[in-house]
Design a protein around this motif. Sequence first.
Motif, mmCIF file in Angstrom:
data_model
loop_
_atom_site.group_PDB
_atom_site.id
_atom_site.type_symbol
_atom_site.label_atom_id
_atom_site.label_comp_id
_atom_site.label_asym_id
_atom_site.label_seq_id
_atom_site.Cartn_x
_atom_site.Cartn_y
_atom_site.Cartn_z
ATOM 1 N N TYR B 310 0.894 -1.163 -0.039
ATOM 2 C CA TYR B 310 -0.136 -0.065 0.029
ATOM 3 C C TYR B 310 0.920 1.330 0.219
ATOM 4 O O TYR B 310 1.665 1.378 0.904
ATOM 5 C CB TYR B 310 -0.715 0.006 1.216
ATOM 6 C CG TYR B 310 -1.991 0.981 1.227
ATOM 7 C CD1 TYR B 310 -3.128 0.604 0.640
ATOM 8 C CD2 TYR B 310 -1.817 2.440 1.291
ATOM 9 C CE1 TYR B 310 -4.181 1.581 0.343
ATOM 10 C CE2 TYR B 310 -2.918 3.491 1.250
ATOM 11 C CZ TYR B 310 -3.986 2.753 0.830
ATOM 12 O OH TYR B 310 -5.031 3.648 0.686
ATOM 13 N N GLN B 311 1.023 1.934 -0.970
ATOM 14 C CA GLN B 311 1.693 3.291 -1.130
ATOM 15 C C GLN B 311 0.906 4.482 -1.415
ATOM 16 O O GLN B 311 0.100 4.268 -2.562
ATOM 17 C CB GLN B 311 2.981 3.010 -2.019
ATOM 18 C CG GLN B 311 3.840 4.275 -1.826
ATOM 19 C CD GLN B 311 5.147 4.433 -2.560
ATOM 20 O OE1 GLN B 311 5.484 3.415 -2.917
ATOM 21 N NE2 GLN B 311 5.697 5.411 -2.373
ATOM 22 N N CYS B 312 0.587 5.488 -0.765
ATOM 23 C CA CYS B 312 -0.072 6.561 -0.912
ATOM 24 C C CYS B 312 0.968 7.706 -0.513
ATOM 25 O O CYS B 312 1.918 7.702 -0.147
ATOM 26 C CB CYS B 312 -1.366 6.638 -0.135
ATOM 27 S SG CYS B 312 -0.880 6.578 1.675
ATOM 28 N N VAL B 313 0.286 8.940 -1.210
ATOM 29 C CA VAL B 313 0.820 10.265 -0.843
ATOM 30 C C VAL B 313 -0.262 11.050 -0.467
ATOM 31 O O VAL B 313 -1.156 11.131 -0.828
ATOM 32 C CB VAL B 313 2.091 10.764 -2.291
ATOM 33 C CG1 VAL B 313 0.947 11.035 -3.255
ATOM 34 C CG2 VAL B 313 2.444 12.139 -1.715
ATOM 35 N N THR B 362 5.010 10.506 1.690
ATOM 36 C CA THR B 362 4.454 9.079 1.190
ATOM 37 C C THR B 362 4.692 8.215 2.347
ATOM 38 O O THR B 362 5.807 8.141 2.763
ATOM 39 C CB THR B 362 5.050 8.862 -0.327
ATOM 40 O OG1 THR B 362 4.579 7.666 -0.593
ATOM 41 C CG2 THR B 362 6.651 8.763 -0.031
ATOM 42 N N LEU B 363 3.827 7.316 2.200
ATOM 43 C CA LEU B 363 3.694 5.905 3.079
ATOM 44 C C LEU B 363 3.699 4.705 2.481
ATOM 45 O O LEU B 363 2.524 4.645 1.495
ATOM 46 C CB LEU B 363 2.619 5.973 4.119
ATOM 47 C CG LEU B 363 2.323 5.143 5.125
ATOM 48 C CD1 LEU B 363 3.351 5.417 6.205
ATOM 49 C CD2 LEU B 363 0.913 5.067 5.527
ATOM 50 N N ALA B 364 4.626 3.753 2.665
ATOM 51 C CA ALA B 364 4.576 2.568 1.815
ATOM 52 C C ALA B 364 4.792 1.353 2.889
ATOM 53 O O ALA B 364 5.633 1.265 3.727
ATOM 54 C CB ALA B 364 5.687 2.462 0.827
ATOM 55 N N LEU B 365 3.983 0.339 2.612
ATOM 56 C CA LEU B 365 3.975 -0.906 3.379
ATOM 57 C C LEU B 365 3.484 -1.981 2.648
ATOM 58 O O LEU B 365 2.672 -2.037 2.019
ATOM 59 C CB LEU B 365 3.394 -0.766 4.879
ATOM 60 C CG LEU B 365 1.896 -0.274 4.975
ATOM 61 C CD1 LEU B 365 1.642 -0.577 6.543
ATOM 62 C CD2 LEU B 365 1.718 1.023 4.574
ATOM 63 N N ASP B 366 3.901 -3.227 3.241
ATOM 64 C CA ASP B 366 3.422 -4.585 2.846
ATOM 65 C C ASP B 366 2.580 -5.137 3.786
ATOM 66 O O ASP B 366 2.557 -5.038 4.969
ATOM 67 C CB ASP B 366 4.561 -5.385 2.895
ATOM 68 C CG ASP B 366 5.725 -5.034 1.924
ATOM 69 O OD1 ASP B 366 5.764 -3.981 1.087
ATOM 70 O OD2 ASP B 366 7.034 -5.208 2.237
ATOM 71 N N PHE B 367 1.582 -5.910 3.297
ATOM 72 C CA PHE B 367 0.763 -6.679 3.812
ATOM 73 C C PHE B 367 0.601 -8.305 3.209
ATOM 74 O O PHE B 367 0.191 -8.202 2.140
ATOM 75 C CB PHE B 367 -0.675 -6.103 3.983
ATOM 76 C CG PHE B 367 -0.830 -4.759 4.706
ATOM 77 C CD1 PHE B 367 -1.128 -4.731 6.014
ATOM 78 C CD2 PHE B 367 -0.822 -3.736 3.969
ATOM 79 C CE1 PHE B 367 -1.051 -3.512 6.570
ATOM 80 C CE2 PHE B 367 -1.122 -2.511 4.438
ATOM 81 C CZ PHE B 367 -1.046 -2.403 5.742
ATOM 82 N N LYS B 396 2.146 -0.256 -7.441
ATOM 83 C CA LYS B 396 2.288 -1.066 -6.099
ATOM 84 C C LYS B 396 0.760 -1.496 -5.957
ATOM 85 O O LYS B 396 0.389 -2.040 -4.869
ATOM 86 C CB LYS B 396 2.520 -0.349 -4.737
ATOM 87 C CG LYS B 396 3.971 0.387 -5.004
ATOM 88 C CD LYS B 396 5.032 -0.375 -4.584
ATOM 89 C CE LYS B 396 6.449 0.266 -4.773
ATOM 90 N NZ LYS B 396 6.928 0.995 -3.346
ATOM 91 N N ASP B 397 -0.038 -1.464 -6.863
ATOM 92 C CA ASP B 397 -1.651 -1.369 -6.475
ATOM 93 C C ASP B 397 -2.212 -2.766 -7.043
ATOM 94 O O ASP B 397 -2.141 -3.026 -8.293
ATOM 95 C CB ASP B 397 -2.245 -0.298 -6.937
ATOM 96 C CG ASP B 397 -3.793 -0.324 -6.584
ATOM 97 O OD1 ASP B 397 -3.946 -0.210 -5.480
ATOM 98 O OD2 ASP B 397 -4.534 -0.530 -7.545
ATOM 99 N N ALA B 398 -3.095 -3.040 -6.467
ATOM 100 C CA ALA B 398 -3.862 -4.217 -6.910
ATOM 101 C C ALA B 398 -5.610 -4.218 -6.183
ATOM 102 O O ALA B 398 -6.341 -5.130 -6.478
ATOM 103 C CB ALA B 398 -3.414 -5.721 -6.259
#
Lengths: 246, 435
Positions: B310-313, B362-367, B396-398
Motif C-alpha cells: 500500500y503506497q499513498c501520498v 508518502t507512506l509505503a508498506l506490505d501486507f 504497487k496497487d491491486a
Amino acid sequence: MKRVLIIGATSAIAEAVAQRYAKKGEKLFLVGRNQQKLDTMVDDLKVRGAHLVDSSAVDLTDCGAHEAVIEEAKRALGEIDIVLIAHGTLGDQKQCELSYQDTLKEFQTNALSVISLLTLLANDMEQRRSGVLAVISSVAGDRGRQSNYIYGATKATVSVFLQGLRNRLSPSNVQVLTIKPGFVDTPMTADIPNKGALWATPGDIADGIIQSIDKKRNVVYLPWFWWGIMTIIKLVPEAIFKRLKL
Amino acid sequence: MSQQYFSWGRYPNVKQTKSVVVDRYTDMPTCEDSVLPYGNGRSYGDSCLNEGGVLVGTEYLNHFIAFDVETGILRCESGVLLSDILALIVPQGWFLPVTPGTKFVSVGGAIANDVHGKNHHCAGTFGCHVRCFELLRSDGQRLLCSPEENVEYFKATIAGLGLTGMITWAELQMRRVPNAAVNVENIKYGNISEFFQLSADSDKDYEYTVAWVDCLATGRNLGRGHFMRGNHAPSQAGCPSHSERKFNVFLDPPISLINKTSLRAFNTVYYHRQLVRSKHSIAHHDSFFYPLDSIHNWNRIYGPKGFLQYQCVIPLNASPDAIAEMLRSIARMGTGSFLLVLKVFGDVESPGYLSFPRSGATLALDFPYQGELTRRLFSQLDDIVDQANGAIYPAKDAHMSAVGFKQYYPNWTKLAELKDPNVSSSFWRRVTGEQ
Ligand SMILES: Cc1cc2nc3c(=O)[nH]c(=O)nc-3n(C[C@H](O)[C@H](O)[C@H](O)COP(=O)(O)OP(=O)(O)OC[C@H]3O[C@@H](n4cnc5c(N)ncnc54)[C@H](O)[C@@H]3O)c2cc1C
Ligand SMILES: NC(=O)c1ccc[n+]([C@@H]2O[C@H](COP(=O)([O-])OP(=O)(O)OC[C@H]3O[C@@H](n4cnc5c(N)ncnc54)[C@H](OP(=O)(O)O)[C@@H]3O)[C@@H](O)[C@H]2O)c1
C-alpha cells in the motif's frame, strides 16, 4: 589482453560470454548471420569496455566462406587466442523424421559447419602450438532419445569430433573444451513452457564457460549437476532405455 | 509460452501467455489478444499483468548503445536493468540520478512507472532525467519522443504504465558523484511529529532522506522509527567493502512467515537496535539503496497467497493527521509489515501525465494477503487518503477503485487518448472498466 573470436556470437549464451570478456577489456571479433544484431552487440561491448570489437556477417552453413571470415578475424585481432563456437538450431524433430533434407540441414548447421571451422582453426593453432578451442555441444549428444535424437546426433558428432581433436592436439598445447549445457533459458528454448528448477540462465553458463577456459578443462557439464544426471541416464541398459518415453 | 508470471507481490495470480521481442528492430508480436510490455516484474500489483492476454518480455533488449563518460549521457535498450547500469557507471564516477529501492528493475519499467527514490525532494522522478526514447506502437510505427518531439507521447509514456506501446531504447542523464558510497546519519526518533520536524530540517542539506517506521507502536510512540539522511561521501572517503554474497529464498513456505508474533518481535528489536539517538556511518551504495536485494526472492516469505503493498501520498498540510490515523488503523489490525517506509516528497514536477509523486508525505508498506481482512483495512486507508486529497501508487496497487484512480489521476483521459489500441493491462481494465 586476450584476443577472442566468437562464432555464432548472437546466441544468448555466446553474448553473455562476450559481455564478460568485454568487461575485462579483451579484444573481440564476432561472427553471426544477422548484421543488425551484430551491430547492436558491437556497440554494447564497446560500452562495456572491450578494447576492440569488430564483426562479420556470414551464414555459417556456407562452409566456403569460413576461411575468409577466419582470415578477417585474424587481421582484426592480430592473432586468435580463444575461439568460442556457439551457433546452433534446435530443429523440429518431427519434421526431420519425415524429411532427410531437414535432417541434413540440422547436420549442416550444428555439425558440419562446426567441423569445417574446427578443421581450419585447429591446423592453425596446432602450428602455433597455442590457443583454445571452446565449442558448445549439448547434454543431448550423450544419449539418443526419441524426442530429439536428430539434434542429439548432431551434438554427438561434435562431441566425438572434439574428443579426437583434443587427443590429437594435446601434444601441441592447444586446449579443446567441450561444453555440454543442460536446459538454458534462451530464444532457442523460448517456446518450452513451465521452466522448472533445472533451468539455467545464459549468464550462469557463460560464467561456467569462462571458468572452464581459465582452468584448462576438457569437458564440462553446465551447470555441474548435469554431469550426475547424464551419468545416470547413460547407465540405464539399452533394453530398458528403449522402452522409456524420453 | 504459457507459464505463470507474477508481479512481485505474487498477487493476483492470473493466467496469461508470454512472448519476447528478440531485438529492438523487431515489431511487437501480432495477436488477437491484447499485449503488454513486461520489464522485470518488480511491480507489486496488477499493473505489469495482463490476464487472458500476452506479456511481451524485454529481457533480450539488454544492450547498451552509448555512454559518454564526459557528459554522463547513457543510451541503452529498455530491458537493461539498473543493476547493469550501476556496474558500468559507478567505476567511472557516475551514478543513477534517481533509483527505487531495488536495482533489479528495467529502464522501461522505471520510465513506465516514473519511479522515485530517496532523493525525490531534490531530483524529482526518474522521468525528469529521461532525454528521449523510442516508442514502438503495435502497428509498427516508431516514434522518437522527447520534450521537443512527439511531446504528448513523451508525457503520456513517462508514468504511462506501458500502455502507449513499448519503449525500445532510452537516453538518460546520469549524475556525477564524488563517491558512490553514502555518508549516512541514522537517527532514532520517538513519534510522528518528530519525523516531520526531522524531515523539514534535513531536506535542504541532505540529498537522501527516508524513515523506517515501527508499524506496531501506538499511543505516544505512534510513528516512531529510524530516520536516515545522507549524501554521497567525498571522494577521499574510500568505499566500504560489500559482499556480493546473496541469500536466496528458494522454497515457497506453505504459509506466510509474516504474522503478528514475528512482526512484533522484529519491529521491537529493530527499533531498539541502536541505543544512541544518532549514529554516523559510511554505507556502500548497495546496502544503503538496496538492502532487500541481498535476499533473492524475499517476496516468497509471504507464502502462497502473496502480499500487497500500500503506497499513498498525502499533501503536506494534511499529512501529520492523516498518517497518524493510518498508522492507528494499521496498528489495530496487527499484521502490518517489516517495512513501513515514510518519506516527504518535494515539488519537482515530472513530465509524466500520470506521475504518482507529488508534494506531500508518502507512506509505503506490505501486507500479507488475508482476503476480507486486508480488503477492509485497505478501504479504511483509502477513505483517509481520499479525504486528505491524496493519491495511491499504481506500481504497487491491486485494489484501488475506478473512482479513486480517476480522482488521483485526472490526466488519465490524456493517457486513454494516446494509449495503443492493442495494448492493455489487468490494472487498466480494472480502473477504467475498458475491455
Ligand atoms: C523491493 C522493491 C522496492 C521498490 N522500491 C521502489 C521505490 O523506492 N520507488 C518506486 O517508485 N518504486 C519502487 N518499487 C517498484 C518498482 O520500482 C517499479 O514497479 C518498477 O516499475 C518495476 O520495473 P520492472 O522493470 O520490474 O517493470 P515491470 O514491473 O515488469 O513493469 C512495470 C510497468 O512498466 C511497463 N513496462 C515495462 N517495460 C516497458 C517498456 N520497455 N516499454 C513500455 N512499458 C514498459 C509495464 O507494462 C508495466 O506497466 C520497488 C519494488 C520492489 C520490488
Ligand atoms: N538453450 C539450451 O537449452 C541449450 C542447451 C544445450 C546446448 N545449447 C547450445 O548452445 C548454443 C547456443 O544456443 P542458445 O541457447 O544461446 O540459443 P540462441 O540464442 O537461439 O542461439 C543460437 C544462435 O545460432 C545462430 N545460428 C543458427 N543458425 C545459424 C547459421 N546458419 N549461421 C549463423 N548463425 C546461426 C543464431 O543466429 P540468429 O541470432 O541470427 O538467429 C543464434 O544466434 C547452441 O549450439 C545450442 O545448441 C543450448
